[in-house]
Enzyme design. Structure first.
Site, PDB file in Angstrom:
ATOM      1  N   HIS A 194       0.810  -1.224   0.000  1.00  0.00           N
ATOM      2  CA  HIS A 194       0.000   0.000   0.000  1.00  0.00           C
ATOM      3  C   HIS A 194       0.843   1.275   0.000  1.00  0.00           C
ATOM      4  O   HIS A 194       0.296   2.375   0.007  1.00  0.00           O
ATOM      5  CB  HIS A 194      -0.950   0.000   1.206  1.00  0.00           C
ATOM      6  CG  HIS A 194      -2.016  -1.050   1.109  1.00  0.00           C
ATOM      7  ND1 HIS A 194      -3.295  -0.776   0.669  1.00  0.00           N
ATOM      8  CD2 HIS A 194      -1.987  -2.376   1.361  1.00  0.00           C
ATOM      9  CE1 HIS A 194      -4.006  -1.891   0.669  1.00  0.00           C
ATOM     10  NE2 HIS A 194      -3.234  -2.878   1.097  1.00  0.00           N
ATOM     11  N   ASP A 395       3.937   9.591  -1.475  1.00  0.00           N
ATOM     12  CA  ASP A 395       2.747   8.893  -0.975  1.00  0.00           C
ATOM     13  C   ASP A 395       2.410   7.750  -1.929  1.00  0.00           C
ATOM     14  O   ASP A 395       2.416   7.961  -3.146  1.00  0.00           O
ATOM     15  CB  ASP A 395       1.571   9.884  -0.921  1.00  0.00           C
ATOM     16  CG  ASP A 395       0.552   9.519   0.144  1.00  0.00           C
ATOM     17  OD1 ASP A 395       0.441   8.324   0.466  1.00  0.00           O
ATOM     18  OD2 ASP A 395      -0.133  10.427   0.638  1.00  0.00           O
TER      19      ASP A 395
HETATM   20  C1  G6P Z   1      -0.687   3.512   5.767  1.00  0.00           C
HETATM   21  C2  G6P Z   1      -0.349   2.038   5.663  1.00  0.00           C
HETATM   22  C3  G6P Z   1      -1.382   1.184   6.388  1.00  0.00           C
HETATM   23  C4  G6P Z   1      -1.563   1.688   7.798  1.00  0.00           C
HETATM   24  C5  G6P Z   1      -1.945   3.162   7.800  1.00  0.00           C
HETATM   25  C6  G6P Z   1      -2.102   3.746   9.217  1.00  0.00           C
HETATM   26  O1  G6P Z   1      -1.801   3.805   4.997  1.00  0.00           O
HETATM   27  O2  G6P Z   1      -0.218   1.651   4.306  1.00  0.00           O
HETATM   28  O3  G6P Z   1      -0.992  -0.177   6.396  1.00  0.00           O
HETATM   29  O4  G6P Z   1      -2.523   0.913   8.488  1.00  0.00           O
HETATM   30  O5  G6P Z   1      -0.931   3.884   7.119  1.00  0.00           O
HETATM   31  O6  G6P Z   1      -0.954   3.538   9.969  1.00  0.00           O
HETATM   32  P1  G6P Z   1      -0.950   2.654  11.303  1.00  0.00           P
HETATM   33  O7  G6P Z   1       0.515   2.564  11.662  1.00  0.00           O
HETATM   34  O8  G6P Z   1      -1.741   3.436  12.301  1.00  0.00           O
HETATM   35  O9  G6P Z   1      -1.552   1.322  11.015  1.00  0.00           O
END
Ligand code: G6P
Length: 497
Positions: A194, A395
Site C-alpha cells: 500500500h 505517498d
Molecule cells: C498507511 C499504511 C497502512 C496503515 C496506515 C495507518 O496507509 O499503508 O498499512 O494501516 O498507514 O498507519 P498505522 O501505523 O496506524 O496502522
C-alpha cells in the site's frame, strides 16, 4: 454497501494484515468490545472474506494478557461491513508487547516507512528491530496456517487464496508457503503493497534487503499502486538477487517459479462518499474560500511545506487576506515514534507563527484541527471546500485526493491540487499538479486554483469524478482477484446455482 453482490472470490480467502478490520477496546467493566474501522479497503474486502467463509488474520490494536480470551461478536447495531465477520473467522495475532513494539514502531514505522518513502535520512537500521520483524512475521504466518487448516473447501480442486497486505508483512509469505507445502495444503499467495516501492539505490540501503525480496517473491502475484513501483521492484530483484526478469510483462523468475507483478491502483468506495456528501450538514461559513488539507500527521505528507506555501500565498497575493482560510485536519498517528512527536511540535509552532503574523480581529488564516473527524464532518468539508490541497512529499496513492473529488457535488465545484510524488498524482491528470518542494511555485498554483474560471473547474472535476467512479475500490478488489485467477464470474455463479 455489500461488496459481495459485486465481487466474490472463486474460493475461500484468508486476508492477513497488520491491523484487523476492527480494533478491540476494553470497557471499564473489563469486557472487550469491537470498534469497526471505516476504511475503504475494509469495505471492499471484508464482504469477499465473509461471503467465502474465509478468515482475517491480524492484530487487534491492544495486547491481551490471556491469549484464550474470547473475541466478542460485533454489536448488532453496528452497520459496518465487518458485522458479518464472526469471531471464529478472526485469528487474533498475539505477540509479546516488547517484540511487537520493536517490530511495529521500530522496524515498520522507523525503518521501512521512511525508507520506502525515499527518506533514508529519517530511517534507522537496528539489528534488534529486524530480528523482531522476523519473529512477528513468523507469528503471523503460523496464525495464517491455523486459518488455512480450518478453511472450508467446496471441492478438491479449489485452491484457496491468501492475500497478504503491506510493508508490515513482507516476509510472511515465505513461511506460509513452506508450512502449507509441508502439510500438503494447496494455496495461492498474493501480496499488495500500500506504500511506494523505492528505487534500487534507496532500497539497497536496508541491510537485509535480499530477505525482503525473497519474502515477497514467495507469492504468486505482487500488486503495487503504479507501474513505477512495479519497475522499481523488478529492478531490485534483478540487481540484488540476480533474478531473470521481464520488464515489459513485469515477470520475475525466482526459485523455479515465475512471479507476476502488477500495477493495481486502489480506489475508494465512491458512491458511499457521494451519499455522505448529499446528506452532510453545512458546517463551513460561506463568506470565505476554504483550502482544505486532511492528513495523518506524518512527515511524508509535506505539511510543513504546505503551511509555508500558504504563508507565501498571503504574502504575494494580499487580495486573499480575510477572504481565504486554510483548514488543516491533522489526524494523530504513530505517536510513540520520535519523528512524529517532533513533527507535532513543529506544526504547532508554525501554525502559531503564521496565525500570529496575519490574524485580524475577524479572521485567522489557518484553522488547525489536531484530531479525527466523523465521516459526516469530513464529507461536509470535502464538499464545501474551494480547494483540496494534497501535497505529500511522497505517498503510495493518497485516498484523500479521491475522497475530495467524490464529495465535490456542488456546481460549480472546487479544484484539486495534487503532488506528482503521490500515486494519485500519476493518475488524476486533470488536477493541478504541484511540486511541494518549490514553495514559490506552490503558492502560485494555490492562487491559480482560487481564481480558476468556473467552466474550467467544471470540466476538470467532471473528468476526475468520472474516473474515480469507474475505478472505485470494488473495481480494485475485482482486479486483484482477477490477477490471482480467483474472480468469480457470472458463469461461475450460474454453475453454483
Ligand atoms: C498507511 C499504511 C497502512 C496503515 C496506515 C495507518 O496507509 O499503508 O498499512 O494501516 O498507514 O498507519 P498505522 O501505523 O496506524 O496502522
Amino acid at each position: 454497501v455489500n461488496n459481495a453482490d459485486v465481487v466474490s472470490s472463486t474460493g475461500s480467502m484468508i486476508v492477513i494484515s497488520n491491523r484487523l478490520p476492527f480494533v478491540l477496546q476494553r470497557k471499564k467493566d473489563g469486557s472487550l468490545v469491537r470498534k469497526a474501522s471505516a476504511g475503504g479497503l475494509v469495505t471492499a474486502v471484508a464482504p469477499v472474506v465473509i461471503n467465502g467463509n474465509g478468515f482475517w488474520v491480524g492484530w487487534p490494536g491492544i495486547h491481551l494478557d490471556n491469549p484464550n480470551e474470547p473475541i466478542p461478536e460485533s454489536d448488532p447495531d453496528d452497520i459496518s461491513p465487518t458485522t458479518g465477520l464472526k469471531s471464529d473467522k478472526v485469528i487474533v495475532v498475539q505477540i509479546d508487547p516488547v517484540i511487537f513494539d520493536s517490530y511495529y514502531n521500530g522496524c515498520c514505522n522507523a525503518t521501512f516507512w521512511p525508507l520506502f518513502h525515499s527518506m533514508p535520512d529519517r530511517a534507522n537500521f537496528k539489528r534488534e528491530h529486524w530480528k523482531n520483524y522476523v519473529t512477528a512475521n513468523k507469528e503471523f504466518a503460523e496464525c495464517t496456517l491455523r486459518a488455512l487448516r480450518q478453511l472450508p473447501r467446496k471441492n478438491a480442486n479449489e485452491v484457496p487464496l491468501i492475500w497478504v497486505h503491506d510493508y508490515h508483512l513482507m516476509l510472511a509469505a515465505n513461511w506460509i508457503r513452506q508450512y502449507a507445502e509441508d502439510e500438503g495444503i494447496p494455496c495461492k499467495l498474493g501480496f499488495f503493497l500500500h506504500i511506494p516501492f523505492p528505487p534500487w539505490d534507496i532500497f539497497r540501503l536496508f541491510p537485509w534487503s535480499d530477505e525482503i525480496l525473497q519474502g515477497m517473491l514467495a507469492c504468486d502475484m505482487i500488486g503495487f499502486h503504479i507501474t513505477d513501483y512495479c519497475l522499481n521492484f523488478v529492478d531490485c530483484c534483478q540487481r540484488n538477487l540476480g533474478c531473470r526478469v521481464d520488464r515489459k510483462n513485469l515477470l520475475v523468475e525466482h526459485g523455479g517459479r515465475t512471479v507476476r507483478v502488477r500495477p493495481l491502483p486502489i480506489g475508494i468506495p465512491f458512491e458511499r462518499f457521494v451519499e455522505l456528501a448529499e446528506k452532510a450538514p453545512k458546517l463551513l461559513s460561506t463568506n470565505q474560500q476554504i483550502i482544505l488539507g486532511v492528513d495523518r500527521l506524518d512527515y511524508t505528507k509535506g505539511l510543513v511545506h504546505r503551511l509555508l506555501a500558504f504563508e507565501k500565498l498571503l504574502e504575494k497575493f494580499p487580495e486573499h487576506l480575510e477572504k481565504v482560510s486554510l483548514l488543516q485536519i491533522s489526524v494523530p498517528s504513530r505517536t510513540d515514534v520520535k519523528e512524529y512527536q517532533e513533527l507535532k511540535e513543529e506544526m504547532d509552532q508554525l501554525v502559531g507563527r503564521i496565525n500570529g503574523r496575519f490574524t485580524t480581529p475577524n479572521w485567522s488564516p489557518i484553522r488547525y484541527i489536531y484530531g479525527s473527524l466523523s465521516q459526516n464532518e469530513l464529507a461536509a468539508f470535502y464538499r464545501d471546500a474551494a480547494v483540496g490541497l494534497v501535497t505529500p512529499l511522497r505517498d503510495g496513492m493518497n485516498l484523500v485526493a479521491k475522497e475530495f473529488v467524490a464529495c465535490q457535488i456542488n456546481i460549480p465545484p472546487g479544484v484539486l491540487i495534487v503532488s506528482p510524488f503521490a500515486g494519485a498524482g500519476e493518475t488524476m491528470h486533470e488536477a493541478l499538479i504541484c511540486n511541494p518542494y518549490e514553495i514559490d511555485d506552490a503558492s502560485e498554483i494555490i492562487h491559480r486554483a482560487l481564481t480558476m474560471p468556473e467552466d474550467e473547474r467544471i470540466l476538470r472535476m467532471n473528468y476526475l469524478r468520472r474516473r474515480e467512479k469507474l475505478n472505485d475500490v470494488n473495481y480494485w478488489t475485482k482486479s486483484f482477484l482477477s490477477a490471482m485467477g480467483s474472480l468469480q464470474t457470472q458463469d461461475d455463479h450460474d454453475e453454483v446455482g
